[in-house]
Design a protein around this motif. Sequence first.
Motif, PDB file in Angstrom:
ATOM      1  N   ILE B  44       0.841  -1.197   0.000  1.00 37.96           N
ATOM      2  CA  ILE B  44       0.000   0.000   0.000  1.00 37.96           C
ATOM      3  C   ILE B  44       0.882   1.255   0.000  1.00 37.96           C
ATOM      4  CG2 ILE B  44      -1.644   1.331   1.396  1.00 37.96           C
ATOM      5  CD1 ILE B  44      -2.709  -1.464   2.392  1.00 37.96           C
ATOM      6  N   ALA B  45       1.899   1.237   0.863  1.00 35.68           N
ATOM      7  CA  ALA B  45       2.788   2.407   0.986  1.00 35.68           C
ATOM      8  C   ALA B  45       3.528   2.670  -0.322  1.00 35.68           C
ATOM      9  CB  ALA B  45       3.781   2.182   2.127  1.00 35.68           C
ATOM     10  N   GLN B  46       4.005   1.618  -0.949  1.00 32.39           N
ATOM     11  CA  GLN B  46       4.757   1.807  -2.200  1.00 32.39           C
ATOM     12  C   GLN B  46       3.822   2.282  -3.323  1.00 32.39           C
ATOM     13  OE1 GLN B  46       8.276   0.035  -2.999  1.00 32.39           O
ATOM     14  NE2 GLN B  46       8.236   1.396  -4.745  1.00 32.39           N
ATOM     15  N   HIS B  47       2.604   1.773  -3.344  1.00 30.33           N
ATOM     16  CA  HIS B  47       1.650   2.216  -4.360  1.00 30.33           C
ATOM     17  C   HIS B  47       1.336   3.697  -4.193  1.00 30.33           C
ATOM     18  CE1 HIS B  47       0.307  -0.944  -7.036  1.00 30.33           C
ATOM     19  NE2 HIS B  47       0.296  -1.812  -6.045  1.00 30.33           N
ATOM     20  N   ILE B  48       1.182   4.158  -2.959  1.00 30.99           N
ATOM     21  CA  ILE B  48       0.819   5.558  -2.747  1.00 30.99           C
ATOM     22  C   ILE B  48       2.031   6.468  -2.962  1.00 30.99           C
ATOM     23  CG2 ILE B  48      -0.017   7.274  -1.072  1.00 30.99           C
ATOM     24  CD1 ILE B  48      -1.699   5.039   0.193  1.00 30.99           C
ATOM     25  N   THR B  49       3.173   6.112  -2.354  1.00 33.76           N
ATOM     26  CA  THR B  49       4.324   7.029  -2.434  1.00 33.76           C
ATOM     27  C   THR B  49       5.092   6.873  -3.743  1.00 33.76           C
ATOM     28  OG1 THR B  49       5.837   5.432  -1.394  1.00 33.76           O
ATOM     29  CG2 THR B  49       4.640   6.946   0.077  1.00 33.76           C
ATOM     30  N   ASP B 139       6.789  -3.453 -15.401  1.00 33.27           N
ATOM     31  CA  ASP B 139       7.070  -2.079 -15.809  1.00 33.27           C
ATOM     32  C   ASP B 139       5.798  -1.408 -16.346  1.00 33.27           C
ATOM     33  OD1 ASP B 139       8.975  -0.064 -16.089  1.00 33.27           O
ATOM     34  OD2 ASP B 139       9.005  -0.384 -18.263  1.00 33.27           O
ATOM     35  N   ILE B 140       5.070  -2.143 -17.181  1.00 31.16           N
ATOM     36  CA  ILE B 140       3.824  -1.606 -17.761  1.00 31.16           C
ATOM     37  C   ILE B 140       2.812  -1.316 -16.652  1.00 31.16           C
ATOM     38  CG2 ILE B 140       1.791  -2.233 -19.141  1.00 31.16           C
ATOM     39  CD1 ILE B 140       3.772  -3.877 -20.925  1.00 31.16           C
ATOM     40  N   LEU B 141       2.643  -2.278 -15.744  1.00 31.51           N
ATOM     41  CA  LEU B 141       1.646  -2.116 -14.675  1.00 31.51           C
ATOM     42  C   LEU B 141       2.029  -0.968 -13.742  1.00 31.51           C
ATOM     43  CD1 LEU B 141       0.925  -5.858 -13.754  1.00 31.51           C
ATOM     44  CD2 LEU B 141      -0.425  -4.356 -15.218  1.00 31.51           C
ATOM     45  N   THR B 142       3.324  -0.847 -13.449  1.00 36.33           N
ATOM     46  CA  THR B 142       3.784   0.223 -12.556  1.00 36.33           C
ATOM     47  C   THR B 142       3.558   1.587 -13.194  1.00 36.33           C
ATOM     48  OG1 THR B 142       5.498  -1.250 -11.740  1.00 36.33           O
ATOM     49  CG2 THR B 142       5.768   1.067 -11.224  1.00 36.33           C
ATOM     50  N   ARG B 143       3.992   1.722 -14.450  1.00 35.38           N
ATOM     51  CA  ARG B 143       3.859   3.019 -15.114  1.00 35.38           C
ATOM     52  C   ARG B 143       2.384   3.407 -15.268  1.00 35.38           C
ATOM     53  NH1 ARG B 143       5.875   2.907 -20.323  1.00 35.38           N
ATOM     54  NH2 ARG B 143       6.763   0.826 -20.136  1.00 35.38           N
ATOM     55  N   THR B 144       1.573   2.424 -15.556  1.00 33.76           N
ATOM     56  CA  THR B 144       0.146   2.696 -15.770  1.00 33.76           C
ATOM     57  C   THR B 144      -0.521   3.183 -14.489  1.00 33.76           C
ATOM     58  OG1 THR B 144       0.062   1.052 -17.527  1.00 33.76           O
ATOM     59  CG2 THR B 144      -2.027   1.683 -16.551  1.00 33.76           C
ATOM     60  N   ILE B 145      -0.267   2.508 -13.387  1.00 33.93           N
ATOM     61  CA  ILE B 145      -0.949   2.912 -12.144  1.00 33.93           C
ATOM     62  C   ILE B 145      -0.358   4.204 -11.582  1.00 33.93           C
ATOM     63  CG2 ILE B 145       0.373   1.599 -10.403  1.00 33.93           C
ATOM     64  CD1 ILE B 145      -2.425   0.822  -9.219  1.00 33.93           C
ATOM     65  N   GLN B 146       0.920   4.468 -11.882  1.00 32.88           N
ATOM     66  CA  GLN B 146       1.534   5.732 -11.447  1.00 32.88           C
ATOM     67  C   GLN B 146       0.838   6.932 -12.071  1.00 32.88           C
ATOM     68  OE1 GLN B 146       5.701   5.511 -12.405  1.00 32.88           O
ATOM     69  NE2 GLN B 146       6.231   4.563 -10.445  1.00 32.88           N
ATOM     70  N   GLY B 147       0.254   6.720 -13.251  1.00 38.74           N
ATOM     71  CA  GLY B 147      -0.395   7.820 -13.958  1.00 38.74           C
ATOM     72  C   GLY B 147      -1.730   8.233 -13.362  1.00 38.74           C
ATOM     73  N   LEU B 148      -2.246   7.419 -12.439  1.00 39.35           N
ATOM     74  CA  LEU B 148      -3.534   7.777 -11.820  1.00 39.35           C
ATOM     75  C   LEU B 148      -3.327   8.794 -10.699  1.00 39.35           C
ATOM     76  CD1 LEU B 148      -5.576   4.499 -11.171  1.00 39.35           C
ATOM     77  CD2 LEU B 148      -5.691   6.033 -13.119  1.00 39.35           C
ATOM     78  N   PRO B 149      -4.300   9.684 -10.465  1.00 40.55           N
ATOM     79  CA  PRO B 149      -4.210  10.569  -9.294  1.00 40.55           C
ATOM     80  C   PRO B 149      -4.144   9.717  -8.021  1.00 40.55           C
ATOM     81  CG  PRO B 149      -6.052  11.186 -10.723  1.00 40.55           C
ATOM     82  CD  PRO B 149      -5.532   9.892 -11.246  1.00 40.55           C
ATOM     83  N   PRO B 150      -3.413  10.184  -6.977  1.00 40.24           N
ATOM     84  CA  PRO B 150      -3.272   9.390  -5.745  1.00 40.24           C
ATOM     85  C   PRO B 150      -4.599   8.943  -5.156  1.00 40.24           C
ATOM     86  CG  PRO B 150      -1.867  11.329  -5.655  1.00 40.24           C
ATOM     87  CD  PRO B 150      -2.676  11.448  -6.908  1.00 40.24           C
ATOM     88  N   SER B 151      -5.625   9.809  -5.244  1.00 34.70           N
ATOM     89  CA  SER B 151      -6.907   9.439  -4.622  1.00 34.70           C
ATOM     90  C   SER B 151      -7.548   8.256  -5.351  1.00 34.70           C
ATOM     91  CB  SER B 151      -7.858  10.631  -4.619  1.00 34.70           C
ATOM     92  OG  SER B 151      -8.087  11.088  -5.930  1.00 34.70           O
ATOM     93  N   PHE B 152      -7.270   8.114  -6.638  1.00 32.73           N
ATOM     94  CA  PHE B 152      -7.823   6.981  -7.394  1.00 32.73           C
ATOM     95  C   PHE B 152      -7.013   5.706  -7.158  1.00 32.73           C
ATOM     96  CE2 PHE B 152     -10.196   9.247 -11.108  1.00 32.73           C
ATOM     97  CZ  PHE B 152     -10.860  10.032 -10.192  1.00 32.73           C
ATOM     98  N   ARG B 153      -5.686   5.839  -7.229  1.00 33.59           N
ATOM     99  CA  ARG B 153      -4.899   4.604  -7.113  1.00 33.59           C
ATOM    100  C   ARG B 153      -4.964   4.035  -5.705  1.00 33.59           C
ATOM    101  NH1 ARG B 153      -0.045   8.111  -8.049  1.00 33.59           N
ATOM    102  NH2 ARG B 153       1.046   8.215  -6.076  1.00 33.59           N
ATOM    103  N   ARG B 192      -7.944   0.362 -17.303  1.00 27.23           N
ATOM    104  CA  ARG B 192      -8.325  -0.472 -18.440  1.00 27.23           C
ATOM    105  C   ARG B 192      -7.979   0.216 -19.753  1.00 27.23           C
ATOM    106  NH1 ARG B 192     -11.644  -1.346 -22.563  1.00 27.23           N
ATOM    107  NH2 ARG B 192     -11.960   0.896 -22.575  1.00 27.23           N
ATOM    108  N   GLU B 193      -8.318   1.501 -19.805  1.00 27.72           N
ATOM    109  CA  GLU B 193      -8.070   2.278 -21.021  1.00 27.72           C
ATOM    110  C   GLU B 193      -6.574   2.284 -21.366  1.00 27.72           C
ATOM    111  OE1 GLU B 193     -10.957   3.959 -22.081  1.00 27.72           O
ATOM    112  OE2 GLU B 193      -9.977   4.605 -23.913  1.00 27.72           O
ATOM    113  N   ARG B 194      -5.756   2.532 -20.338  1.00 27.38           N
ATOM    114  CA  ARG B 194      -4.313   2.628 -20.582  1.00 27.38           C
ATOM    115  C   ARG B 194      -3.698   1.272 -20.888  1.00 27.38           C
ATOM    116  NH1 ARG B 194      -2.599   7.417 -16.510  1.00 27.38           N
ATOM    117  NH2 ARG B 194      -4.564   8.504 -16.617  1.00 27.38           N
ATOM    118  N   LEU B 195      -4.185   0.216 -20.211  1.00 31.26           N
ATOM    119  CA  LEU B 195      -3.620  -1.118 -20.476  1.00 31.26           C
ATOM    120  C   LEU B 195      -4.011  -1.616 -21.863  1.00 31.26           C
ATOM    121  CD1 LEU B 195      -3.969  -3.149 -17.144  1.00 31.26           C
ATOM    122  CD2 LEU B 195      -1.967  -1.958 -18.044  1.00 31.26           C
ATOM    123  N   SER B 196      -5.137  -1.111 -22.395  1.00 28.68           N
ATOM    124  CA  SER B 196      -5.590  -1.557 -23.719  1.00 28.68           C
ATOM    125  C   SER B 196      -4.541  -1.276 -24.796  1.00 28.68           C
ATOM    126  CB  SER B 196      -6.896  -0.853 -24.109  1.00 28.68           C
ATOM    127  OG  SER B 196      -7.951  -1.362 -23.337  1.00 28.68           O
TER     128      SER B 196
END
Lengths: 84, 210
Positions: B44-49, B139-153, B192-196
């Motif tokens: 959780i901490a790594q996903h947020i920070t 790498d793909i999954l990390t970059r994709t989720i990093q692009g979301l605003p913190p409140s969403f991810r 979903r949109e970004r992973l497509s």
Amino acid sequence: MKCSEFLQELTNYLDGILDARTRAELEDHLAWCHNCYVVCDTTKKTIEIYRDSQLYELPEDLRGRLRSAIMAKCQKKKAGPEPV
Amino acid sequence: MGTIQPKLSEPVSDELALVQAAKGGEVAAFEELVKRYDRNVFRIAQHITQNREDAEDVVQDAFLKAYQNLGQFQGQSKFYTWLVRIAVNEALMKLRRRRPERMVSLDEDVKTEDDSVPREVADWSPNPEQLYTQSELHDILTRTIQGLPPSFRTVFVLRDVEGLSTEEAAEALDLSIPAVKSRLLRARLQLRERLSRYFQKRNVGGDGTQ
């Protein structure tokens, strides 16, 4: 059901918490609307890929170091009701 | 089309006993709770920070804060939900320190242009994970989720990666249930949109190339 209505219900559908009637309407929509079918299917896959990805697993050596550090700090403090 | 199967959570029946023992000064009981949840708190901490050092600090600070404040834990919620609440707050504080130029808040209802209208409606390959090596996929999954605003991810990680219920996520994040649901839907659709772009089925050309 329209496509926009389907989108509003998508999260509840994937979480399996829709009432039977709404679920039936949604599945009827999915049977003929290919775009919504794809959105539903790929959203489900998105969730599964992240859930199964093991992203950010805590390596065992780091885990050991962190636990030692936490427990050393806890030994110095007393657990109790006083706020920090 | 089936629904998402929830992750099986470990039995928590002995948890209250561990908390009680830790409150009574048994450090070993608290260590058992650390062992049980340190992996989750780290994720959780790594996903947020999005930062390894910060995540390590968050794990330590969150458990220490939980230990010092065990007396405040009333047992009305699960210990894990209470711990996640502490960890999320610690992680957000780290993020705010690192990005002072941007306000980071879970309350922000981020509006991005048409973020809930699907544009990519191409079907995916049957086994999208097999299109890439394990490290490419990470790498793909990390970059994709990093692009979301913190409140969403944060909502996505708690609900879909860690398997908290909507009610538990709402409690851990101090958000209303409709707010959690709204952020979760938009997070899922944006990911979903970004992973497509990576996973959609390619049309095979006449010469056999993709």
